[in-house]
Write a protein that holds these residues in place. Structure first.
Motif, PDB file in Angstrom:
ATOM      1  N   ASN A 104       0.834  -1.202   0.000  1.00 45.03           N
ATOM      2  CA  ASN A 104       0.000   0.000   0.000  1.00 45.03           C
ATOM      3  C   ASN A 104       0.872   1.257   0.000  1.00 45.03           C
ATOM      4  OD1 ASN A 104      -2.617  -1.183   0.087  1.00 45.03           O
ATOM      5  ND2 ASN A 104      -2.302  -1.679   2.252  1.00 45.03           N
ATOM      6  N   PHE A 105       1.925   1.229   0.795  1.00 48.22           N
ATOM      7  CA  PHE A 105       2.913   2.312   0.832  1.00 48.22           C
ATOM      8  C   PHE A 105       2.295   3.681   1.111  1.00 48.22           C
ATOM      9  CE2 PHE A 105       4.946  -0.709  -2.334  1.00 48.22           C
ATOM     10  CZ  PHE A 105       5.775  -1.303  -1.392  1.00 48.22           C
ATOM     11  N   ASP A 106       1.313   3.757   1.999  1.00 51.23           N
ATOM     12  CA  ASP A 106       0.749   5.062   2.331  1.00 51.23           C
ATOM     13  C   ASP A 106       1.753   5.835   3.181  1.00 51.23           C
ATOM     14  OD1 ASP A 106      -1.069   7.187   2.485  1.00 51.23           O
ATOM     15  OD2 ASP A 106      -1.867   6.461   4.395  1.00 51.23           O
ATOM     16  N   GLY A 107       2.252   6.915   2.638  1.00 50.81           N
ATOM     17  CA  GLY A 107       3.275   7.706   3.302  1.00 50.81           C
ATOM     18  C   GLY A 107       4.638   7.529   2.667  1.00 50.81           C
ATOM     19  N   VAL A 108       4.882   6.397   2.024  1.00 50.65           N
ATOM     20  CA  VAL A 108       6.201   6.100   1.460  1.00 50.65           C
ATOM     21  C   VAL A 108       7.271   6.487   2.490  1.00 50.65           C
ATOM     22  CG1 VAL A 108       7.638   6.231  -0.630  1.00 50.65           C
ATOM     23  CG2 VAL A 108       5.213   6.692  -0.797  1.00 50.65           C
ATOM     24  N   HIS A 109       7.068   6.035   3.726  1.00 46.12           N
ATOM     25  CA  HIS A 109       7.979   6.388   4.814  1.00 46.12           C
ATOM     26  C   HIS A 109       9.247   5.528   4.757  1.00 46.12           C
ATOM     27  CE1 HIS A 109       6.594   2.760   6.790  1.00 46.12           C
ATOM     28  NE2 HIS A 109       5.362   3.222   6.930  1.00 46.12           N
TER      29      HIS A 109
ATOM     30  N   THR B 272       0.480  -1.153  -6.284  1.00 43.29           N
ATOM     31  CA  THR B 272      -0.203  -0.668  -5.092  1.00 43.29           C
ATOM     32  C   THR B 272      -1.700  -0.731  -5.334  1.00 43.29           C
ATOM     33  OG1 THR B 272      -0.242   1.133  -3.466  1.00 43.29           O
ATOM     34  CG2 THR B 272      -0.100   1.758  -5.802  1.00 43.29           C
ATOM     35  N   PHE B 273      -2.502  -0.235  -4.384  1.00 42.19           N
ATOM     36  CA  PHE B 273      -3.945  -0.465  -4.431  1.00 42.19           C
ATOM     37  C   PHE B 273      -4.715   0.839  -4.185  1.00 42.19           C
ATOM     38  CE2 PHE B 273      -1.612  -4.106  -2.806  1.00 42.19           C
ATOM     39  CZ  PHE B 273      -1.923  -5.065  -3.763  1.00 42.19           C
ATOM     40  N   GLU B 274      -5.745   1.061  -5.001  1.00 41.33           N
ATOM     41  CA  GLU B 274      -6.583   2.260  -4.889  1.00 41.33           C
ATOM     42  C   GLU B 274      -8.057   1.877  -4.963  1.00 41.33           C
ATOM     43  OE1 GLU B 274      -5.861   5.323  -4.214  1.00 41.33           O
ATOM     44  OE2 GLU B 274      -3.694   5.024  -4.170  1.00 41.33           O
ATOM     45  N   PRO B 275      -8.879   2.339  -4.020  1.00 41.53           N
ATOM     46  CA  PRO B 275      -8.482   3.118  -2.847  1.00 41.53           C
ATOM     47  C   PRO B 275      -7.766   2.245  -1.823  1.00 41.53           C
ATOM     48  CG  PRO B 275     -10.785   2.539  -2.674  1.00 41.53           C
ATOM     49  CD  PRO B 275     -10.332   2.065  -4.042  1.00 41.53           C
ATOM     50  N   HIS B 276      -7.340   2.849  -0.753  1.00 43.19           N
ATOM     51  CA  HIS B 276      -6.697   2.100   0.318  1.00 43.19           C
ATOM     52  C   HIS B 276      -7.664   1.016   0.800  1.00 43.19           C
ATOM     53  CE1 HIS B 276      -4.786   1.131   4.128  1.00 43.19           C
ATOM     54  NE2 HIS B 276      -3.753   1.910   3.807  1.00 43.19           N
ATOM     55  N   PRO B 277      -7.197  -0.230   0.959  1.00 43.32           N
ATOM     56  CA  PRO B 277      -8.096  -1.319   1.383  1.00 43.32           C
ATOM     57  C   PRO B 277      -8.913  -1.022   2.623  1.00 43.32           C
ATOM     58  CG  PRO B 277      -6.031  -2.226   0.623  1.00 43.32           C
ATOM     59  CD  PRO B 277      -5.850  -0.734   0.611  1.00 43.32           C
ATOM     60  N   ARG B 278      -8.368  -0.252   3.550  1.00 44.99           N
ATOM     61  CA  ARG B 278      -9.146   0.076   4.764  1.00 44.99           C
ATOM     62  C   ARG B 278     -10.406   0.855   4.428  1.00 44.99           C
ATOM     63  NH1 ARG B 278      -5.559   2.699   9.387  1.00 44.99           N
ATOM     64  NH2 ARG B 278      -7.610   3.577   9.829  1.00 44.99           N
ATOM     65  N   SER B 279     -10.348   1.660   3.377  1.00 45.81           N
ATOM     66  CA  SER B 279     -11.527   2.428   2.977  1.00 45.81           C
ATOM     67  C   SER B 279     -12.628   1.533   2.423  1.00 45.81           C
ATOM     68  CB  SER B 279     -11.137   3.474   1.920  1.00 45.81           C
ATOM     69  OG  SER B 279     -10.180   4.377   2.423  1.00 45.81           O
ATOM     70  N   VAL B 280     -12.247   0.368   1.904  1.00 47.17           N
ATOM     71  CA  VAL B 280     -13.221  -0.585   1.358  1.00 47.17           C
ATOM     72  C   VAL B 280     -13.827  -1.426   2.472  1.00 47.17           C
ATOM     73  CG1 VAL B 280     -13.519  -2.571  -0.181  1.00 47.17           C
ATOM     74  CG2 VAL B 280     -12.077  -0.643  -0.878  1.00 47.17           C
TER      75      VAL B 280
ATOM     76  N   LEU C 152     -10.245   7.648   7.016  1.00 48.42           N
ATOM     77  CA  LEU C 152      -8.827   7.302   6.968  1.00 48.42           C
ATOM     78  C   LEU C 152      -8.026   8.513   6.503  1.00 48.42           C
ATOM     79  CD1 LEU C 152      -6.459   5.295   7.058  1.00 48.42           C
ATOM     80  CD2 LEU C 152      -7.014   4.694   4.677  1.00 48.42           C
ATOM     81  N   PHE C 153      -7.147   8.978   7.354  1.00 47.35           N
ATOM     82  CA  PHE C 153      -6.243  10.079   7.022  1.00 47.35           C
ATOM     83  C   PHE C 153      -5.130   9.505   6.161  1.00 47.35           C
ATOM     84  CE2 PHE C 153      -2.757  12.989   9.045  1.00 47.35           C
ATOM     85  CZ  PHE C 153      -2.598  13.642   7.839  1.00 47.35           C
ATOM     86  N   ARG C 154      -5.263   9.673   4.843  1.00 51.60           N
ATOM     87  CA  ARG C 154      -4.242   9.178   3.928  1.00 51.60           C
ATOM     88  C   ARG C 154      -3.087  10.160   3.873  1.00 51.60           C
ATOM     89  NH1 ARG C 154      -5.905   6.378  -1.616  1.00 51.60           N
ATOM     90  NH2 ARG C 154      -3.633   6.240  -1.547  1.00 51.60           N
ATOM     91  N   LEU C 155      -1.899   9.663   4.118  1.00 51.14           N
ATOM     92  CA  LEU C 155      -0.714  10.508   4.081  1.00 51.14           C
ATOM     93  C   LEU C 155      -0.350  10.887   2.657  1.00 51.14           C
ATOM     94  CD1 LEU C 155       1.404   8.478   6.658  1.00 51.14           C
ATOM     95  CD2 LEU C 155       0.159  10.608   7.076  1.00 51.14           C
ATOM     96  N   THR C 156      -0.544   9.944   1.742  1.00 51.31           N
ATOM     97  CA  THR C 156      -0.170  10.185   0.345  1.00 51.31           C
ATOM     98  C   THR C 156      -1.256   9.668  -0.592  1.00 51.31           C
ATOM     99  OG1 THR C 156       1.129   8.136   0.495  1.00 51.31           O
ATOM    100  CG2 THR C 156       2.335  10.208   0.637  1.00 51.31           C
TER     101      THR C 156
ATOM    102  N   ARG D 295     -14.181  -5.310  -3.334  1.00 51.72           N
ATOM    103  CA  ARG D 295     -14.434  -6.556  -2.613  1.00 51.72           C
ATOM    104  C   ARG D 295     -14.255  -7.761  -3.532  1.00 51.72           C
ATOM    105  NH1 ARG D 295     -16.288  -6.417   2.513  1.00 51.72           N
ATOM    106  NH2 ARG D 295     -16.855  -4.382   3.375  1.00 51.72           N
ATOM    107  N   ASP D 296     -14.590  -7.595  -4.808  1.00 52.61           N
ATOM    108  CA  ASP D 296     -14.378  -8.695  -5.759  1.00 52.61           C
ATOM    109  C   ASP D 296     -12.889  -8.992  -5.904  1.00 52.61           C
ATOM    110  OD1 ASP D 296     -17.060  -9.052  -6.220  1.00 52.61           O
ATOM    111  OD2 ASP D 296     -17.103  -7.855  -8.065  1.00 52.61           O
ATOM    112  N   PHE D 297     -12.089  -7.941  -5.988  1.00 45.89           N
ATOM    113  CA  PHE D 297     -10.648  -8.167  -6.087  1.00 45.89           C
ATOM    114  C   PHE D 297     -10.120  -8.843  -4.824  1.00 45.89           C
ATOM    115  CE2 PHE D 297      -6.342  -6.704  -5.051  1.00 45.89           C
ATOM    116  CZ  PHE D 297      -5.641  -7.245  -6.122  1.00 45.89           C
ATOM    117  N   ALA D 298     -10.608  -8.390  -3.672  1.00 45.29           N
ATOM    118  CA  ALA D 298     -10.160  -8.974  -2.411  1.00 45.29           C
ATOM    119  C   ALA D 298     -10.537 -10.446  -2.297  1.00 45.29           C
ATOM    120  CB  ALA D 298     -10.740  -8.196  -1.236  1.00 45.29           C
ATOM    121  N   ALA D 299     -11.565 -10.865  -3.056  1.00 45.35           N
ATOM    122  CA  ALA D 299     -12.028 -12.251  -2.996  1.00 45.35           C
ATOM    123  C   ALA D 299     -11.246 -13.185  -3.908  1.00 45.35           C
ATOM    124  CB  ALA D 299     -13.513 -12.325  -3.337  1.00 45.35           C
TER     125      ALA D 299
END
Length: 329
Positions: free
Chosen positions: A27-32, A57-65, A72-76, A100-104
């Motif tokens: 996911n690399f949110d923040g690329v920290h 990477t994945f869009e949107p962030h999986p947590r949002s799904v 969700l405070f997305r850093l990037t 959700r289909d992709f996650a399945a």
């Protein structure tokens, strides 16, 4: 504002000429700095073998799904993430639509449809705890086994900790930004926290007070502490200017308004309306305050300007990424 890197919406959009490269997944949110340890390994392998380096990477962030009711405070967001990946030297970023289909998808289908057919991966790099496919059924072990079957190598990167021995995570960065500690957050990110947005026309009160501002509305989920910051402002043409920015509700003049980022850009009087610009945060000056009238507000703004100029006069890049994001014109 990502110019050299190719952004693709899913593996099918990746041109065949970019197949056969090193693919790094996350996911690399923040690329920290923790993410950078994984990403840097992929770049090293690509350089050694003379092939391209691709980020999946994945869009949107999986947590949002999976938790749409929890902001969700997305850093990037995706455009900023692409800018950072470009600064590191990647050739393309594949933004797999996350549904959700992709996650399945079964772990086997993820490998064959995404990594093999979609990306033609020659080498896959992930963090040591990477899981994939339905119910996170795919593990680092099954990924290595799949690589042996399908002809790609797999490299796992160990967990990264900071100088104090603590794991660097997106959550730690979010917590620091929520406290206004942009300097400490930069230590974990390896670069100054940066946001992008379109400059919009406001009420022009700042101009009448002698402090014209470039106004940008950030995503509603942005949890950066309200207050005054010393910043660097990048225009759409790449030119850089120091400035002082206020993020918040402007309690002296508009207490009920939505949070807004207002940047007084030093030594610039151009109209910026409609430009997509970036603001990098270097230091927290003070919290948001309500003043007894505009005269007191202007007096404080003059102090803020002087403090910001002093702060920014001695700043140095933290890394190559920081140099490209917040220092190079």
């Amino acid at each position: 504002m990502a110019g050299g890197i190719l952004r693709c919406s899913g593996p099918r959009a990746l041109p065949p000429r970019l197949h056969g490269g090193v693919v790094v997944i996350g996911n690399f949110d923040g690329v920290h700095r923790g993410h950078q340890s994984v990403l840097a390994r992929a770049l090293e392998i690509a350089a050694t073998h003379g092939c391209l380096a691709i980020v999946l990477t994945f869009e949107p962030h999986p947590r949002s799904v999976f938790r749409p009711d929890v902001p969700l405070f997305r850093l990037t967001p995706a455009p900023m993430k692409a800018r950072l990946l470009e600064a590191m030297g990647f050739d393309a970023v594949v933004e797999q639509p996350f549904t959700r289909d992709f996650a399945a998808l079964s772990p086997e289908a993820f490998v064959t449809e995404i990594l093999v057919r979609g990306l033609g991966a020659a080498h896959v790099v992930t963090g040591f705890d990477f899981h994939y496919g339905k119910n996170r059924g795919g593990t680092p072990e099954t990924l290595a086994e799949a690589g042996a079957v399908h002809g790609f190598d797999v490299s796992l990167v160990a967990q990264f900790s900071d100088e104090g021995g603590d794991v660097v995570s997106s959550s730690r960065v979010r917590n620091l930004l929520a406290q206004g500690d942009v300097a400490e957050a930069a230590g974990l990110l390896g670069y100054r926290y940066t946001v992008e947005g379109v400059v919009s026309e406001g009420k022009r009160l700042g101009r009448t007070l002698g402090f014209p501002t470039a106004n940008m509305a950030l995503p509603d989920e942005t949890a950066l502490a309200h207050g005054i910051y010393g910043v660097r402002f990048r225009r759409a043409d790449g030119t850089l200017h120091d400035g002082v920015a206020s993020f918040g509700r402007r309690p002296t003049v508009d207490e009920e308004g939505r949070p807004l980022l207002e940047t007084f850009v030093f030594d610039l009087d151009d109209a910026l309306y409609g430009e997509t610009c970036a603001v990098s945060f270097f230091g927290f000056l003070r919290g948001e305050e309500k003043f007894d009238g505009l005269e007191a507000l202007v007096s404080q703004m003059k102090q803020d300007e002087a403090e910001a100029r002093a702060l920014l006069s001695g700043v140095r890049p933290l890394s190559e990424i920081d140099l490209r994001i917040a220092f190079s014109g």
